[in-house]
Design an enzyme around this catalytic site. Structure first.
Site, PDB file in Angstrom:
ATOM      1  N   THR A 195      33.458  37.275  51.531  1.00 36.27           N
ATOM      2  CA  THR A 195      34.882  37.564  51.774  1.00 36.27           C
ATOM      3  C   THR A 195      35.515  36.541  52.715  1.00 36.27           C
ATOM      4  O   THR A 195      36.706  36.268  52.622  1.00 36.27           O
ATOM      5  CB  THR A 195      35.083  38.986  52.328  1.00 36.27           C
ATOM      6  N   LEU A 241      40.344  38.473  52.449  1.00 35.58           N
ATOM      7  CA  LEU A 241      40.770  39.664  51.708  1.00 35.58           C
ATOM      8  C   LEU A 241      39.506  40.339  51.168  1.00 35.58           C
ATOM      9  O   LEU A 241      39.048  40.062  50.067  1.00 35.58           O
ATOM     10  CB  LEU A 241      41.725  39.277  50.589  1.00 35.58           C
ATOM     11  N   HIS A 242      38.904  41.179  52.012  1.00 36.57           N
ATOM     12  CA  HIS A 242      37.554  41.689  51.787  1.00 36.57           C
ATOM     13  C   HIS A 242      37.411  42.569  50.536  1.00 36.57           C
ATOM     14  O   HIS A 242      36.740  42.202  49.580  1.00 36.57           O
ATOM     15  CB  HIS A 242      37.099  42.542  52.992  1.00 36.57           C
ATOM     16  N   ASP A 243      38.039  43.746  50.551  1.00 36.56           N
ATOM     17  CA  ASP A 243      37.689  44.799  49.590  1.00 36.56           C
ATOM     18  C   ASP A 243      37.991  44.492  48.122  1.00 36.56           C
ATOM     19  O   ASP A 243      37.238  44.918  47.243  1.00 36.56           O
ATOM     20  CB  ASP A 243      38.366  46.117  49.999  1.00 36.56           C
ATOM     21  N   CYS A 245      37.276  42.054  46.524  1.00 38.58           N
ATOM     22  CA  CYS A 245      36.116  41.368  45.915  1.00 38.58           C
ATOM     23  C   CYS A 245      35.306  42.352  45.078  1.00 38.58           C
ATOM     24  O   CYS A 245      34.706  41.984  44.073  1.00 38.58           O
ATOM     25  CB  CYS A 245      35.238  40.751  47.001  1.00 38.58           C
TER      26      CYS A 245
END
Ligand code: RIB
Ligand code: CA
Length: 312
Positions: A195, A241-243, A245
């Site tokens: 991320t 922008l972690h989630d 992914c």
């Protein structure tokens, strides 16, 4: 045939984008339900935010459940310093009108896995793993029925973001993470190693804003808010922008590469509590229990996000 999923989430601006991407992609993803968990902000806010996001997507028929309001045995740690007091700071979005389901989120996970054919339901945790671990503990029979767990959490080369050693989702409930990582379910891990290569640069955020839609503008305003913390901390050109992914992986797995390795969770040392000890170099003979992702094609990822958000 779309992948049938349950999203377990602690919205959270990045959770919001992950949910929007899923709801915008019915050919690849069927959202059976969304279960909220305490994490970025307390449960009363994460369940409310999940409903706000479903309405923003124009999908008020989505089933949203409240799950656990605290980790299995530790005190809840939240992240208002990143996500704001409401957890979805940035855009001005109306309070939800759609109902919260009466059933507890953990019961929904158990009942769904028992009702559906084995190997047809994927769990997508985007926050602490409390709901998943509680479901596995209360109903061990469902573990073998899970098709795959695709989660955002952990870190190896990127080390920690809430402590020097631990990533937030794992740190909040390390005992839950240990139960999940030792469950034997096939797990795909979108850690900070991936991320942190997916930064929302100004150009990328302007592409969201340029959609000119309610959703595009709201996502750009969410990013404007939550990126300030990470840009300050990392001195980077944008926040990771972690989630999304997780949901992007279900649509375009080819955007990612990783290794099938052993990952264990630190649950005793106060110094390294919540660390994902990833045997990336294969120096042990511990069981390979996780597909630990390491790279992402970032521009393709943002192009996919922008193209799909335009549909809402
Ligand atoms: O460490 C990043 C993770 O913690 C993301 O899921 C974010 O939403 C927070 O839950
Ligand atoms: Ca999250």
């Amino acid at each position: 045939m779309p992948r049938r999923i349950i999203i377990d989430t602690d919205p959270g601006q990045d959770d919001a984008v992950a949910i929007l991407l899923a709801l915008a992609s019915p050919e690849e993803i069927e959202v059976l339900g969304i279960t909220a968990v305490a994490g970025n902000v307390p449960l009363a806010l994460t369940e409310k935010n999940a409903r706000i996001i479903c309405e923003l997507a124009g999908k008020p028929e989505t089933k949203v459940f409240a799950g656990c309001d605290a980790p299995i045995r530790r005190k809840l740690v939240t992240a208002e310093h990143v996500h704001g007091q409401a957890g979805l700071n940035g855009p001005k979005l109306p309070d939800p009108v759609m109902p919260l389901q009466d059933q507890h989120g953990v019961d929904f996970i158990i009942d769904t896995l028992r009702a559906e054919p084995a190997g047809t339901v994927t769990l997508c945790p985007l926050g602490p793993l409390t709901n998943i671990a509680q479901a596995f503990t209360r109903a061990p029979d469902i573990v073998e029925k899970v098709q795959e767990i695709v989660l955002m959490g952990g870190a190896y080369f990127e080390v920690g973001n809430i402590t020097p050693a631990a990533e937030f989702n794992i740190y909040v409930d390390p005992e839950a993470a240990q139960i999940v990582f030792r469950s034997g379910v096939p797990i795909t891990v979108m850690s900070l190693d991936v991320t942190h290569k997916a930064l929302v640069t100004p150009e990328r955020n302007n592409a969201f804003r340029a959609l000119g839609t309610k959703v595009g503008i709201a996502v750009a305003e969410m990013t404007d808010f939550f990126e300030r913390f990470d840009k300050e901390k990392y001195g980077s050109d944008g926040a990771p922008l972690h989630d999304p992914c997780v949901t992007a992986y279900l649509i375009r797995p080819d955007l990612f590469t990783g290794r099938h390795i052993n990952v264990e969770i630190e649950t005793t040392s106060e110094l390294t509590l919540g660390m994902t000890v990833a045997d990336w170099w294969g120096v042990t003979d511990r069981p390979r229990n996780a597909m630990f992702m390491g790279t992402i094609d970032a521009q393709e990822y943002f192009d996919l996000l922008t193209e799909r958000l335009a549909r809402l």
